[in-house]
Design a protein around this motif. Sequence first.
Motif, PDB file in Angstrom:
ATOM      1  N   PRO A 173       0.915  -1.598  -0.251  1.00 27.45           N
ATOM      2  CA  PRO A 173      -0.215  -0.008   0.319  1.00 27.45           C
ATOM      3  C   PRO A 173       0.888   1.283   0.031  1.00 27.45           C
ATOM      4  CG  PRO A 173      -0.002  -0.928   2.060  1.00 27.45           C
ATOM      5  CD  PRO A 173       0.812  -2.168   1.087  1.00 27.45           C
ATOM      6  N   LEU A 174       0.155   2.448  -0.887  1.00 24.40           N
ATOM      7  CA  LEU A 174       0.802   4.206  -0.734  1.00 24.40           C
ATOM      8  C   LEU A 174       0.649   4.220   0.855  1.00 24.40           C
ATOM      9  CD1 LEU A 174       2.869   6.162  -1.482  1.00 24.40           C
ATOM     10  CD2 LEU A 174      -0.054   6.852  -2.730  1.00 24.40           C
ATOM     11  N   ARG A 175       1.569   5.355   1.285  1.00 27.83           N
ATOM     12  CA  ARG A 175       0.637   5.527   2.687  1.00 27.83           C
ATOM     13  C   ARG A 175       1.535   6.923   2.932  1.00 27.83           C
ATOM     14  NH1 ARG A 175       1.618   0.085   6.231  1.00 27.83           N
ATOM     15  NH2 ARG A 175      -0.533  -0.568   6.088  1.00 27.83           N
ATOM     16  N   THR A 176       0.754   7.906   3.772  1.00 26.89           N
ATOM     17  CA  THR A 176       0.746   8.767   3.321  1.00 26.89           C
ATOM     18  C   THR A 176       1.289   9.293   5.047  1.00 26.89           C
ATOM     19  OG1 THR A 176      -1.026  10.319   3.078  1.00 26.89           O
ATOM     20  CG2 THR A 176       0.306   9.615   1.038  1.00 26.89           C
ATOM     21  N   GLU A 177       1.833   8.190   6.007  1.00 26.07           N
ATOM     22  CA  GLU A 177       1.565   8.964   7.270  1.00 26.07           C
ATOM     23  C   GLU A 177       3.136   9.677   7.516  1.00 26.07           C
ATOM     24  OE1 GLU A 177      -0.528   5.461   9.727  1.00 26.07           O
ATOM     25  OE2 GLU A 177       1.357   4.547   9.026  1.00 26.07           O
ATOM     26  N   GLU A 178       2.468  10.417   8.532  1.00 21.07           N
ATOM     27  CA  GLU A 178       3.586  10.847   9.631  1.00 21.07           C
ATOM     28  C   GLU A 178       3.746  10.805  10.398  1.00 21.07           C
ATOM     29  OE1 GLU A 178       6.443  13.392   8.011  1.00 21.07           O
ATOM     30  OE2 GLU A 178       5.692  12.322   5.566  1.00 21.07           O
ATOM     31  N   PRO A 179       5.044  11.325  11.532  1.00 18.99           N
ATOM     32  CA  PRO A 179       4.603  11.256  13.101  1.00 18.99           C
ATOM     33  C   PRO A 179       4.075  12.092  13.977  1.00 18.99           C
ATOM     34  CG  PRO A 179       6.976  10.668  12.504  1.00 18.99           C
ATOM     35  CD  PRO A 179       5.583  11.034  10.408  1.00 18.99           C
ATOM     36  N   LEU A 180       2.760  11.768  14.606  1.00 15.50           N
ATOM     37  CA  LEU A 180       1.984  13.375  15.230  1.00 15.50           C
ATOM     38  C   LEU A 180       3.723  13.669  16.103  1.00 15.50           C
ATOM     39  CD1 LEU A 180      -0.853  10.782  16.944  1.00 15.50           C
ATOM     40  CD2 LEU A 180      -0.557  12.141  15.146  1.00 15.50           C
ATOM     41  N   THR A 181       2.961  14.883  16.216  1.00 18.68           N
ATOM     42  CA  THR A 181       4.024  15.984  16.975  1.00 18.68           C
ATOM     43  C   THR A 181       3.426  17.143  17.801  1.00 18.68           C
ATOM     44  OG1 THR A 181       3.139  17.406  15.252  1.00 18.68           O
ATOM     45  CG2 THR A 181       5.191  16.113  14.554  1.00 18.68           C
TER      46      THR A 181
END
Length: 195
Positions: free
Chosen positions: A41-49
């Motif tokens: 899968p293509l994912r566009t996850e970023e860390p929570l800040t």
Amino acid sequence: MAGSDTAAPAVPAPDAVKILIAGGFGVGKTTMVGSVSEIAPLRTEEPLTAAGLDVDDLDGIEDKKATTVALDFGRITIGDDLVLYLFGTPGQQRFWFMWNDLALGALGAVVLVDVRRPRTSFAAIDFFERRGIPFVVGVNGFHGEHPYPPEEIREALSLPADVPVLLCDARERASCRDVLIALVDRRIAAAGRVP
């Protein structure tokens, strides 16, 4: 006859159908797309800040470390004649503006629900009801638990009787596939109705 060209009969391409996987922040949309997709899968996850602490409601999902900021994308082949393209929507309110674009051309949607935080589901339900996009509800059983039967969930979410409510586990491919098939079956049944 030497050099004759015999073409193989043309095999029709499968129908490609766009399905949205929607729901509130942290309900398991990325997990569902990843578990059922036959491609990486293509994912566009970023860390929570720390910047999002005042904006993101982590009540009940305190261990969440990343979030989808655009979309998730996956694919599942249902049969020789049907391929589903899955688009997971971002869950946080500040990214809801993307839902309109993601919904263009969608055959339908799965609204994932976390019964620990049902209020996070109302925005997705309202979105699809207002646009007339058919949907089914997948109740994601976190830790394999389903404390409420589908009819109680239907009542709590004020869903009409024709909206399927299915218990599922976003981590399990077969469970997610069954929810997607229920959506496709709903669309086929609706197409067969005489007005």
